[in-house]
Design a protein around this motif. Structure first.
Motif, PDB file in Angstrom:
ATOM      1  N   HIS A  51       3.704   5.945  -3.238  1.00 24.29           N
ATOM      2  CA  HIS A  51       5.018   6.572  -3.374  1.00 24.29           C
ATOM      3  C   HIS A  51       5.718   6.139  -4.659  1.00 24.29           C
ATOM      4  O   HIS A  51       6.898   5.763  -4.650  1.00 24.29           O
ATOM      5  CB  HIS A  51       5.890   6.263  -2.150  1.00 24.29           C
ATOM      6  N   GLY A  52       4.979   6.190  -5.750  1.00 24.69           N
ATOM      7  CA  GLY A  52       5.586   5.961  -7.065  1.00 24.69           C
ATOM      8  C   GLY A  52       6.083   4.560  -7.309  1.00 24.69           C
ATOM      9  O   GLY A  52       6.957   4.340  -8.157  1.00 24.69           O
TER      10      GLY A  52
ATOM     11  N   ILE B  63       7.415   8.726 -11.567  1.00 17.82           N
ATOM     12  CA  ILE B  63       8.655   9.458 -11.826  1.00 17.82           C
ATOM     13  C   ILE B  63       9.791   8.611 -11.288  1.00 17.82           C
ATOM     14  O   ILE B  63      10.081   8.618 -10.095  1.00 17.82           O
ATOM     15  CB  ILE B  63       8.640  10.839 -11.155  1.00 17.82           C
ATOM     16  N   ALA B  64      10.395   7.848 -12.145  1.00 16.01           N
ATOM     17  CA  ALA B  64      11.341   6.816 -11.721  1.00 16.01           C
ATOM     18  C   ALA B  64      12.715   7.394 -11.417  1.00 16.01           C
ATOM     19  O   ALA B  64      13.717   7.009 -12.010  1.00 16.01           O
ATOM     20  CB  ALA B  64      11.436   5.736 -12.787  1.00 16.01           C
ATOM     21  N   VAL B  65      12.775   8.314 -10.491  1.00 13.43           N
ATOM     22  CA  VAL B  65      14.065   8.858 -10.068  1.00 13.43           C
ATOM     23  C   VAL B  65      13.962   9.327  -8.621  1.00 13.43           C
ATOM     24  O   VAL B  65      12.950   9.906  -8.207  1.00 13.43           O
ATOM     25  CB  VAL B  65      14.499  10.035 -10.978  1.00 13.43           C
ATOM     26  N   VAL B  66      14.978   9.007  -7.855  1.00 13.06           N
ATOM     27  CA  VAL B  66      15.122   9.532  -6.502  1.00 13.06           C
ATOM     28  C   VAL B  66      16.329  10.456  -6.530  1.00 13.06           C
ATOM     29  O   VAL B  66      17.457  10.006  -6.700  1.00 13.06           O
ATOM     30  CB  VAL B  66      15.321   8.408  -5.468  1.00 13.06           C
ATOM     31  N   THR B  67      16.100  11.742  -6.389  1.00 12.54           N
ATOM     32  CA  THR B  67      17.172  12.715  -6.534  1.00 12.54           C
ATOM     33  C   THR B  67      17.922  12.918  -5.225  1.00 12.54           C
ATOM     34  O   THR B  67      17.492  12.456  -4.161  1.00 12.54           O
ATOM     35  CB  THR B  67      16.615  14.072  -7.008  1.00 12.54           C
TER      36      THR B  67
ATOM     37  N   ALA C 295       0.831  -1.212   0.000  1.00 14.86           N
ATOM     38  CA  ALA C 295       0.000   0.000   0.000  1.00 14.86           C
ATOM     39  C   ALA C 295       0.860   1.255   0.000  1.00 14.86           C
ATOM     40  O   ALA C 295       0.559   2.241  -0.691  1.00 14.86           O
ATOM     41  CB  ALA C 295      -0.928  -0.002   1.216  1.00 14.86           C
ATOM     42  N   TRP C 296       1.965   1.244   0.758  1.00 14.28           N
ATOM     43  CA  TRP C 296       2.868   2.400   0.826  1.00 14.28           C
ATOM     44  C   TRP C 296       3.505   2.647  -0.537  1.00 14.28           C
ATOM     45  O   TRP C 296       3.614   3.785  -0.987  1.00 14.28           O
ATOM     46  CB  TRP C 296       3.931   2.156   1.888  1.00 14.28           C
ATOM     47  N   ALA C 297       3.916   1.563  -1.197  1.00 17.62           N
ATOM     48  CA  ALA C 297       4.542   1.690  -2.516  1.00 17.62           C
ATOM     49  C   ALA C 297       3.564   2.297  -3.518  1.00 17.62           C
ATOM     50  O   ALA C 297       3.949   3.098  -4.374  1.00 17.62           O
ATOM     51  CB  ALA C 297       5.015   0.318  -3.004  1.00 17.62           C
TER      52      ALA C 297
END
Length: 225
Positions: free
Chosen positions: A21-22, A160-164, A16-18
């Motif tokens: 959170h994208g 948005i497949a990026v963690v900056t 559920a969290w995933a």
């Protein structure tokens, strides 16, 4: 039980969290992030059993952040309050998800409190001695980072497949370490905290600039495809 709802176990919570959170699965996170999220889940599950509302945890987090600039004369203590506020920010979402009480309105308020909280932390930076222009730049760039994410989602890009390097966990870490470090060097020499927090604020700005650039690059690729 919370009302008639069965609380989610860890695996159910992670799914559920995933989803919120994208698609990032907390079970696949590194030890630090994974441990933090597992701790938030544990506390959140306990509060959910006690029927504590997610909004109450959100308000506690906001109160902790508001206290940070009031403790600017004791930067190390202020840093601890930042850490506690960040934990409250994770726990309120955990309470909502684990009890099936996550709502769009709650998400909105949580995001608003995040921005207000970061503003409070940066005010503390300024009170400790960071230049106002640097503090404003740090706040503006962090706001821009979150604004881009929100607008891109509204434009239809759901993943948005990026963690900056400029994400909120980084900002929390910089604020905690910076204030604690300022407090520590202040115990050695009274004129050191201002220079220390200025350097830390500059690091915040640098990471924010790189983070915005990374995010824009990912968005450009995603929307173009």
């Amino acid at each position: 039980m919370v009302g008639t709802r069965q609380l989610l176990n860890w695996d159910e919570y992670a799914v559920a969290w995933a989803r919120l959170h994208g698609g990032f699965d907390p079970r696949r996170a590194g030890p630090a992030v994974g441990g933090w999220l597992r701790l938030a889940y544990g506390i959140g599950a306990g509060l959910a059993r006690a029927r504590v509302a997610p909004a109450m945890v959100t308000l506690v987090g906001l109160g902790l952040s508001v206290a940070v600039p009031l403790l600017a004369d004791r930067p190390a203590v202020a840093g601890v309050f930042v850490l506690l506020a960040a934990m409250a920010d994770s726990v309120d979402g955990a309470v909502a998800v684990v009890s099936g009480r996550a709502t769009r309105l709650g998400y909105l308020y949580d995001s608003l409190v995040d921005r207000l909280g970061e503003g409070c932390w940066l005010i503390a930076f300024w009170l400790v001695g960071a230049p106002g222009s640097l503090v404003v730049a740090a706040g503006a760039l962090s706001w821009l980072h979150e604004y881009i994410r929100a607008r891109v989602t509204a434009a239809g890009m759901k993943d948005i497949a990026v963690v900056t390097v400029g994400e909120r966990p980084t900002r929390v870490s910089v604020a905690v370490v910076g204030l604690v470090l300022a407090g520590w060097v202040g115990a050695l020499q009274s004129d050191l905290p201002a220079g220390t927090i200025t350097v830390v604020c500059a690091v915040w700005v640098l990471l924010a600039v790189v983070g915005v650039a990374q995010l824009l690059a990912a968005v450009h690729r995603g929307l173009r495809d």
